[in-house]
Design a protein around this motif. Structure first.
Motif, PDB file in Angstrom:
ATOM      1  N   SER A  31      -5.284   7.792   3.945  1.00  0.00           N
ATOM      2  CA  SER A  31      -4.589   6.497   3.965  1.00  0.00           C
ATOM      3  C   SER A  31      -3.182   6.637   3.416  1.00  0.00           C
ATOM      4  CB  SER A  31      -5.361   5.480   3.131  1.00  0.00           C
ATOM      5  OG  SER A  31      -6.644   5.284   3.655  1.00  0.00           O
ATOM      6  N   PHE A  33       0.408   4.121   2.692  1.00  0.00           N
ATOM      7  CA  PHE A  33       0.931   2.755   2.605  1.00  0.00           C
ATOM      8  C   PHE A  33       2.428   2.793   2.314  1.00  0.00           C
ATOM      9  CE2 PHE A  33      -3.289   0.860   1.972  1.00  0.00           C
ATOM     10  CZ  PHE A  33      -4.005   1.951   1.527  1.00  0.00           C
ATOM     11  N   TYR A  48       0.272  -0.035   6.728  1.00  0.00           N
ATOM     12  CA  TYR A  48      -0.811   0.863   6.332  1.00  0.00           C
ATOM     13  C   TYR A  48      -1.226   1.731   7.511  1.00  0.00           C
ATOM     14  CZ  TYR A  48      -5.894   1.765   5.920  1.00  0.00           C
ATOM     15  OH  TYR A  48      -7.141   2.336   5.937  1.00  0.00           O
ATOM     16  N   SER A  95      -3.924   7.663  -0.370  1.00  0.00           N
ATOM     17  CA  SER A  95      -5.252   7.567  -0.959  1.00  0.00           C
ATOM     18  C   SER A  95      -6.223   8.416  -0.152  1.00  0.00           C
ATOM     19  CB  SER A  95      -5.700   6.103  -0.974  1.00  0.00           C
ATOM     20  OG  SER A  95      -7.037   5.979  -1.375  1.00  0.00           O
ATOM     21  N   ASP A  97      -9.548   7.940  -0.379  1.00  0.00           N
ATOM     22  CA  ASP A  97     -10.646   7.056   0.008  1.00  0.00           C
ATOM     23  C   ASP A  97     -10.456   5.756  -0.751  1.00  0.00           C
ATOM     24  OD1 ASP A  97     -13.708   6.973   1.037  1.00  0.00           O
ATOM     25  OD2 ASP A  97     -13.566   6.034  -0.934  1.00  0.00           O
ATOM     26  N   LYS A  98     -10.894   4.646  -0.183  1.00  0.00           N
ATOM     27  CA  LYS A  98     -10.667   3.349  -0.801  1.00  0.00           C
ATOM     28  C   LYS A  98     -11.370   3.194  -2.148  1.00  0.00           C
ATOM     29  CE  LYS A  98     -14.353   1.277   1.949  1.00  0.00           C
ATOM     30  NZ  LYS A  98     -14.641   0.344   3.062  1.00  0.00           N
ATOM     31  N   ASN A  99     -12.311   4.062  -2.443  1.00  0.00           N
ATOM     32  CA  ASN A  99     -13.001   3.979  -3.726  1.00  0.00           C
ATOM     33  C   ASN A  99     -12.272   4.738  -4.831  1.00  0.00           C
ATOM     34  OD1 ASN A  99     -15.235   2.415  -2.784  1.00  0.00           O
ATOM     35  ND2 ASN A  99     -15.918   4.252  -1.706  1.00  0.00           N
ATOM     36  N   TYR A 100     -11.166   5.350  -4.494  1.00  0.00           N
ATOM     37  CA  TYR A 100     -10.345   6.035  -5.472  1.00  0.00           C
ATOM     38  C   TYR A 100      -9.030   5.289  -5.616  1.00  0.00           C
ATOM     39  CZ  TYR A 100     -13.699   9.805  -4.800  1.00  0.00           C
ATOM     40  OH  TYR A 100     -14.851  10.523  -4.729  1.00  0.00           O
ATOM     41  N   GLY A 101      -8.304   5.611  -6.662  1.00  0.00           N
ATOM     42  CA  GLY A 101      -7.004   4.991  -6.859  1.00  0.00           C
ATOM     43  C   GLY A 101      -6.007   5.436  -5.810  1.00  0.00           C
ATOM     44  N   TYR A 102      -4.906   4.747  -5.774  1.00  0.00           N
ATOM     45  CA  TYR A 102      -3.824   5.057  -4.851  1.00  0.00           C
ATOM     46  C   TYR A 102      -2.737   5.768  -5.655  1.00  0.00           C
ATOM     47  CZ  TYR A 102      -6.105   1.276  -2.247  1.00  0.00           C
ATOM     48  OH  TYR A 102      -7.019   0.481  -1.599  1.00  0.00           O
ATOM     49  N   THR A 103      -2.176   6.838  -5.142  1.00  0.00           N
ATOM     50  CA  THR A 103      -1.110   7.561  -5.832  1.00  0.00           C
ATOM     51  C   THR A 103       0.221   7.201  -5.193  1.00  0.00           C
ATOM     52  OG1 THR A 103      -2.614   9.400  -6.287  1.00  0.00           O
ATOM     53  CG2 THR A 103      -0.255   9.816  -6.515  1.00  0.00           C
ATOM     54  N   PHE A 104       1.148   6.766  -6.047  1.00  0.00           N
ATOM     55  CA  PHE A 104       2.452   6.353  -5.545  1.00  0.00           C
ATOM     56  C   PHE A 104       3.471   7.471  -5.681  1.00  0.00           C
ATOM     57  CE2 PHE A 104       2.442   1.821  -4.598  1.00  0.00           C
ATOM     58  CZ  PHE A 104       1.207   1.429  -5.098  1.00  0.00           C
TER      59      PHE A 104
ATOM     60  N   ARG B  31     -12.432  -6.548  -3.486  1.00  0.00           N
ATOM     61  CA  ARG B  31     -13.116  -5.259  -3.583  1.00  0.00           C
ATOM     62  C   ARG B  31     -12.930  -4.659  -4.975  1.00  0.00           C
ATOM     63  NH1 ARG B  31     -11.108  -0.321  -2.092  1.00  0.00           N
ATOM     64  NH2 ARG B  31      -9.644  -1.177  -0.575  1.00  0.00           N
ATOM     65  N   LEU B  34      -6.899  -3.241  -9.862  1.00  0.00           N
ATOM     66  CA  LEU B  34      -6.281  -2.023 -10.388  1.00  0.00           C
ATOM     67  C   LEU B  34      -5.128  -2.382 -11.328  1.00  0.00           C
ATOM     68  CD1 LEU B  34      -6.891  -1.592  -7.049  1.00  0.00           C
ATOM     69  CD2 LEU B  34      -6.399   0.750  -7.752  1.00  0.00           C
ATOM     70  N   TYR B  36      -1.653  -0.638 -13.086  1.00  0.00           N
ATOM     71  CA  TYR B  36      -0.698   0.451 -13.008  1.00  0.00           C
ATOM     72  C   TYR B  36       0.354   0.268 -14.100  1.00  0.00           C
ATOM     73  CZ  TYR B  36      -2.284   1.995  -8.387  1.00  0.00           C
ATOM     74  OH  TYR B  36      -3.022   2.480  -7.332  1.00  0.00           O
ATOM     75  N   ALA B  42       7.851   5.220 -10.022  1.00  0.00           N
ATOM     76  CA  ALA B  42       6.500   5.428  -9.495  1.00  0.00           C
ATOM     77  C   ALA B  42       5.457   4.758 -10.373  1.00  0.00           C
ATOM     78  CB  ALA B  42       6.195   6.918  -9.390  1.00  0.00           C
ATOM     79  N   PRO B  43       4.736   3.763  -9.867  1.00  0.00           N
ATOM     80  CA  PRO B  43       3.613   3.226 -10.635  1.00  0.00           C
ATOM     81  C   PRO B  43       2.560   4.315 -10.839  1.00  0.00           C
ATOM     82  CG  PRO B  43       4.188   1.765  -8.797  1.00  0.00           C
ATOM     83  CD  PRO B  43       4.933   3.046  -8.595  1.00  0.00           C
ATOM     84  N   PHE B  45      -1.331   5.224 -12.079  1.00  0.00           N
ATOM     85  CA  PHE B  45      -2.643   4.588 -12.111  1.00  0.00           C
ATOM     86  C   PHE B  45      -3.223   4.577 -13.526  1.00  0.00           C
ATOM     87  CE2 PHE B  45      -6.703   3.364 -10.532  1.00  0.00           C
ATOM     88  CZ  PHE B  45      -7.661   4.115 -11.188  1.00  0.00           C
ATOM     89  N   MET B  48      -9.238   1.317 -12.392  1.00  0.00           N
ATOM     90  CA  MET B  48      -9.769   0.569 -11.261  1.00  0.00           C
ATOM     91  C   MET B  48     -11.062  -0.094 -11.726  1.00  0.00           C
ATOM     92  SD  MET B  48     -11.269   1.813  -7.577  1.00  0.00           S
ATOM     93  CE  MET B  48      -9.751   2.089  -6.720  1.00  0.00           C
ATOM     94  N   SER B  97      -7.564  -4.171   6.428  1.00  0.00           N
ATOM     95  CA  SER B  97      -6.584  -3.363   5.729  1.00  0.00           C
ATOM     96  C   SER B  97      -7.014  -3.065   4.297  1.00  0.00           C
ATOM     97  CB  SER B  97      -5.249  -4.087   5.715  1.00  0.00           C
ATOM     98  OG  SER B  97      -4.283  -3.349   4.996  1.00  0.00           O
ATOM     99  N   GLU B  98      -6.630  -1.904   3.808  1.00  0.00           N
ATOM    100  CA  GLU B  98      -6.909  -1.539   2.428  1.00  0.00           C
ATOM    101  C   GLU B  98      -5.735  -1.876   1.527  1.00  0.00           C
ATOM    102  OE1 GLU B  98      -9.409   2.421   3.797  1.00  0.00           O
ATOM    103  OE2 GLU B  98      -8.156   2.520   2.021  1.00  0.00           O
TER     104      GLU B  98
END
Lengths: 113, 112
Positions: A31, A33, A48, A95, A97-104, B31, B34, B36, B42-43, B45, B48, B97-98
C-alpha cells in the motif's frame, strides 16, 4: 530501502509550472498513500495505491493533480499548472498490511511563488 | 463526513510535567486509531489501537481507546524537552480505501 524516501526535499515552483514529486516506498510494501499537509494542519488524504492499482483518488483536489505507480513500487505525484494554494508539504506513506502501522517519508515541501 | 478532533491544539509545559492529549472521532466503519509524533516533517508511529480499554505503553508514553465514547488519550509522563513536537491522531476505516483521517494535531512545547 530502510525507510520511505521522497524527493526532492524542497521544491520552489513558479505559478503555472508543472512539478513531479517522487516517492520510493519500503521494499515489499503493497500500500502507498499520498497526503497533503498545509502549515499548521494535519495531513489530508490525496490518493491510495495497492500495488499498481489506484484504488482511491477521492482526495485529489482538482484534475491538475495526477498520481501513478506503474510497477507497483515507486510512485510519482504530478501537479500541473501549479497555484499558490498548492503550497504545502506532500507526504508519502507505505504499509505492508492494514494491520500494521503506516511509515511516512520526510515529505516534499512545495512552495509556489 | 469522517471527523477527528484533537484537544488542546497546543500546550506549553515544564520538564517533568505529565500531559494528556485528547482525540475524539466520528467515522463510519472504524478499524483502528493511530498516534503519530511529528517533529520536523515525517510523522513517526507511536501506537495503533483497535480494542477498547487495553492500554498500550512505550516508555513514558501510554495510550488507551474508548470505542463506546469514541475517544482516545495519549499520556506522556515526566516530560522532557525532546517530547516537544506535534502529536497527530488519525483514524483508519475499513471497507474500501485504507486511508487515514487525521486531526489537526496538538503542538506540545516542553520547556526546561
Amino acid at each position: 530501502g530502510a525507510g520511505v524516501s521522497q524527493s526532492p526535499r524542497y521544491k520552489v515552483a513558479k505559478r503555472g509550472q508543472d512539478v513531479a514529486l517522487r516517492c520510493d516506498p519500503i521494499s515489499g510494501h503493497v500500500s502507498l498513500f499520498w497526503y497533503q499537509q498545509a502549515l499548521g494542519q494535519g495531513p489530508e488524504f490525496l490518493t491510495y495505491f495497492q500495488n499498481e492499482a489506484q484504488l482511491d483518488k477521492s482526495g485529489l483536489p482538482s484534475d491538475r493533480f495526477f498520481a501513478e505507480r506503474p510497477e507497483g513500487s515507486v510512485s510519482t505525484l504530478k501537479i500541473q499548472r501549479t497555484q499558490q494554494e498548492d503550497s504545502a508539504v506532500y507526504l508519502c506513506a507505505s504499509s505492508l498490511d492494514k494491520n500494521y502501522g503506516y511509515t511516512f517519508g520526510s515529505g516534499t515541501r512545495l512552495t509556489v511563488v | 463526513e469522517d471527523k477527528v478532533v484533537q484537544s488542546p491544539l497546543s500546550l506549553v509545559v515544564h520538564e517533568g510535567d505529565t500531559v494528556t492529549l485528547n482525540c475524539s472521532y466520528e467515522v463510519t466503519n472504524f478499524r483502528s486509531l493511530l498516534w503519530y509524533k511529528q517533529e520536523k516533517k515525517a510523522p513517526t508511529f507511536l501506537f495503533m489501537l483497535t480494542s477498547s480499554g487495553i492500554e498500550k505503553k512505550s516508555g513514558r508514553l501510554s495510550s488507551i481507546l474508548d470505542k463506546k465514547e469514541l475517544f482516545s488519550i495519549l499520556n506522556i509522563t515526566a516530560t522532557q524537552t525532546g517530547d516537544s513536537a506535534v502529536y497527530l491522531c488519525a483514524v483508519a476505516t475499513q471497507g474500501g480505501s485504507e486511508k487515514l483521517v487525521f486531526g489537526k494535531g496538538m503542538k506540545l512545547t516542553v520547556n526546561p
